[in-house]
Write a protein that holds these residues in place. Structure first.
Motif, PDB file in Angstrom:
ATOM      1  N   SER A 105      -0.683  36.340 -54.666  1.00  0.00           N
ATOM      2  CA  SER A 105       0.233  37.273 -53.990  1.00  0.00           C
ATOM      3  C   SER A 105      -0.017  37.367 -52.490  1.00  0.00           C
ATOM      4  O   SER A 105       0.922  37.501 -51.716  1.00  0.00           O
ATOM      5  N   LEU A 106      -1.269  37.292 -52.070  1.00  0.00           N
ATOM      6  CA  LEU A 106      -1.594  37.371 -50.640  1.00  0.00           C
ATOM      7  C   LEU A 106      -1.824  35.993 -50.023  1.00  0.00           C
ATOM      8  O   LEU A 106      -2.248  35.892 -48.878  1.00  0.00           O
ATOM      9  N   LYS A 107      -1.559  34.963 -50.798  1.00  0.00           N
ATOM     10  CA  LYS A 107      -1.584  33.567 -50.339  1.00  0.00           C
ATOM     11  C   LYS A 107      -2.964  33.072 -49.904  1.00  0.00           C
ATOM     12  O   LYS A 107      -3.085  32.131 -49.141  1.00  0.00           O
ATOM     13  N   HIS A 108      -4.022  33.682 -50.461  1.00  0.00           N
ATOM     14  CA  HIS A 108      -5.374  33.222 -50.174  1.00  0.00           C
ATOM     15  C   HIS A 108      -5.790  32.073 -51.105  1.00  0.00           C
ATOM     16  O   HIS A 108      -6.747  31.358 -50.806  1.00  0.00           O
ATOM     17  N   PHE A 109      -5.085  31.914 -52.231  1.00  0.00           N
ATOM     18  CA  PHE A 109      -5.482  30.936 -53.253  1.00  0.00           C
ATOM     19  C   PHE A 109      -4.275  30.190 -53.794  1.00  0.00           C
ATOM     20  O   PHE A 109      -3.189  30.757 -53.925  1.00  0.00           O
ATOM     21  N   ARG A 110      -4.512  28.921 -54.138  1.00  0.00           N
ATOM     22  CA  ARG A 110      -3.552  28.128 -54.903  1.00  0.00           C
ATOM     23  C   ARG A 110      -4.280  27.658 -56.142  1.00  0.00           C
ATOM     24  O   ARG A 110      -5.305  26.986 -56.045  1.00  0.00           O
ATOM     25  N   VAL A 111      -3.730  28.005 -57.299  1.00  0.00           N
ATOM     26  CA  VAL A 111      -4.335  27.609 -58.567  1.00  0.00           C
ATOM     27  C   VAL A 111      -3.525  26.454 -59.141  1.00  0.00           C
ATOM     28  O   VAL A 111      -2.325  26.571 -59.372  1.00  0.00           O
ATOM     29  N   HIS A 112      -4.194  25.332 -59.339  1.00  0.00           N
ATOM     30  CA  HIS A 112      -3.600  24.116 -59.900  1.00  0.00           C
ATOM     31  C   HIS A 112      -3.946  24.076 -61.388  1.00  0.00           C
ATOM     32  O   HIS A 112      -5.088  24.344 -61.763  1.00  0.00           O
ATOM     33  N   TYR A 113      -2.976  23.703 -62.216  1.00  0.00           N
ATOM     34  CA  TYR A 113      -3.223  23.694 -63.657  1.00  0.00           C
ATOM     35  C   TYR A 113      -2.310  22.692 -64.345  1.00  0.00           C
ATOM     36  O   TYR A 113      -1.277  22.300 -63.809  1.00  0.00           O
ATOM     37  N   ASP A 114      -2.725  22.300 -65.545  1.00  0.00           N
ATOM     38  CA  ASP A 114      -1.914  21.415 -66.384  1.00  0.00           C
ATOM     39  C   ASP A 114      -1.232  22.235 -67.469  1.00  0.00           C
ATOM     40  O   ASP A 114      -1.773  23.232 -67.964  1.00  0.00           O
ATOM     41  N   THR A 115      -0.050  21.774 -67.856  1.00  0.00           N
ATOM     42  CA  THR A 115       0.704  22.433 -68.920  1.00  0.00           C
ATOM     43  C   THR A 115       0.605  21.671 -70.244  1.00  0.00           C
ATOM     44  O   THR A 115       0.971  22.200 -71.284  1.00  0.00           O
ATOM     45  N   THR A 116       0.112  20.438 -70.185  1.00  0.00           N
ATOM     46  CA  THR A 116      -0.109  19.628 -71.385  1.00  0.00           C
ATOM     47  C   THR A 116      -1.405  18.848 -71.203  1.00  0.00           C
ATOM     48  O   THR A 116      -1.905  18.702 -70.087  1.00  0.00           O
ATOM     49  N   GLY A 117      -1.931  18.332 -72.298  1.00  0.00           N
ATOM     50  CA  GLY A 117      -3.117  17.493 -72.232  1.00  0.00           C
ATOM     51  C   GLY A 117      -4.415  18.276 -72.353  1.00  0.00           C
ATOM     52  O   GLY A 117      -4.426  19.480 -72.619  1.00  0.00           O
ATOM     53  N   SER A 118      -5.522  17.594 -72.154  1.00  0.00           N
ATOM     54  CA  SER A 118      -6.845  18.176 -72.397  1.00  0.00           C
ATOM     55  C   SER A 118      -7.214  19.286 -71.422  1.00  0.00           C
ATOM     56  O   SER A 118      -8.059  20.119 -71.727  1.00  0.00           O
ATOM     57  N   HIS A 119      -6.598  19.310 -70.257  1.00  0.00           N
ATOM     58  CA  HIS A 119      -6.897  20.351 -69.270  1.00  0.00           C
ATOM     59  C   HIS A 119      -5.881  21.498 -69.288  1.00  0.00           C
ATOM     60  O   HIS A 119      -5.975  22.420 -68.470  1.00  0.00           O
ATOM     61  N   ALA A 120      -4.936  21.478 -70.208  1.00  0.00           N
ATOM     62  CA  ALA A 120      -3.858  22.478 -70.226  1.00  0.00           C
ATOM     63  C   ALA A 120      -4.384  23.883 -70.477  1.00  0.00           C
ATOM     64  O   ALA A 120      -5.301  24.085 -71.272  1.00  0.00           O
ATOM     65  N   VAL A 121      -3.788  24.832 -69.777  1.00  0.00           N
ATOM     66  CA  VAL A 121      -4.060  26.244 -70.038  1.00  0.00           C
ATOM     67  C   VAL A 121      -3.117  26.711 -71.144  1.00  0.00           C
ATOM     68  O   VAL A 121      -2.112  26.065 -71.434  1.00  0.00           O
ATOM     69  N   SER A 122      -3.437  27.842 -71.745  1.00  0.00           N
ATOM     70  CA  SER A 122      -2.523  28.447 -72.710  1.00  0.00           C
ATOM     71  C   SER A 122      -1.216  28.757 -71.988  1.00  0.00           C
ATOM     72  O   SER A 122      -1.221  29.307 -70.886  1.00  0.00           O
ATOM     73  N   MET A 123      -0.119  28.423 -72.606  1.00  0.00           N
ATOM     74  CA  MET A 123       1.189  28.656 -71.981  1.00  0.00           C
ATOM     75  C   MET A 123       1.752  30.041 -72.304  1.00  0.00           C
ATOM     76  O   MET A 123       2.892  30.332 -71.979  1.00  0.00           O
ATOM     77  N   LEU A 124       0.942  30.910 -72.912  1.00  0.00           N
ATOM     78  CA  LEU A 124       1.366  32.282 -73.175  1.00  0.00           C
ATOM     79  C   LEU A 124       1.811  32.925 -71.864  1.00  0.00           C
ATOM     80  O   LEU A 124       1.092  32.890 -70.862  1.00  0.00           O
TER      81      LEU A 124
END
Length: 176
Positions: free
Chosen positions: A14-33
């Protein structure tokens, strides 16, 4: 040499201090909840909130200097964070990247779910302490890059975990 991982998606705090990169599929995917249906997975949103809380505590309230950013930063003047299956009993790691004088730019990798049996602290509780810990390493590398001090860096980052999350009222005050 530090290697960044290309990932499927990115979300900015929200304050643009961070960019979080993530996967939506594959072994590195986060829960899509995505309970609020805003097209950002809840785990990613929580990561962004916890990181901004760490920024507020460590930079605004405790007075540490803002991190240095270099030419390798995908996020420009923001800290890049990668959510990955670290798969080796590692909650997170901060990797120095480019030297700028006595400082170093860096990026963070954090486990994508903390669900494996080898984690003592799991899920969102693990995410909370890890964001505070790893962001403190970003600050440390910005202050003075010297891997001979790694023992001190680890001990003080563990202290920061405790400082950040020992009083839940600090966190609630940050949110509201």
């Amino acid at each position: 040499i530090a290697q960044r991982t290309a990932m499927d998606a990115v979300a900015v705090s929200s304050l643009k201090h961070f960019r979080v990169h993530y996967d939506t599929t594959g072994s590195h995917a986060v829960s899509m909840l995505d309970e609020d249906a805003n097209n950002i997975p809840d785990y990613v949103e929580s990561t962004l909130v916890y990181l901004e809380y760490a920024w507020d505590l460590e930079i605004n309230r405790l007075g540490y200097p803002e991190p240095v950013y270099g030419r390798n930063s995908v996020a420009g003047d923001a800290t890049d964070v990668y959510l990955k299956d670290l798969n080796n009993n590692t909650y997170g790691q901060t990797t120095p990247e480019s030297l700028i004088g006595n400082s170093a730019t860096s990026f963070i990798e954090i486990d994508n779910d903390f669900s494996e049996d080898y984690f003592y602290t799991k899920g969102y509780d693990a995410l909370k302490v890890t964001t505070a810990h790893e962001f403190f390493h970003v600050i440390q590398f910005s202050l003075y890059y010297n891997l001979d001090l790694i023992w001190w860096m680890e001990q003080s980052a563990v202290w920061m975990e405790e400082r950040a999350w020992s009083d839940v009222n600090d966190y609630l005050a940050y949110l509201y």
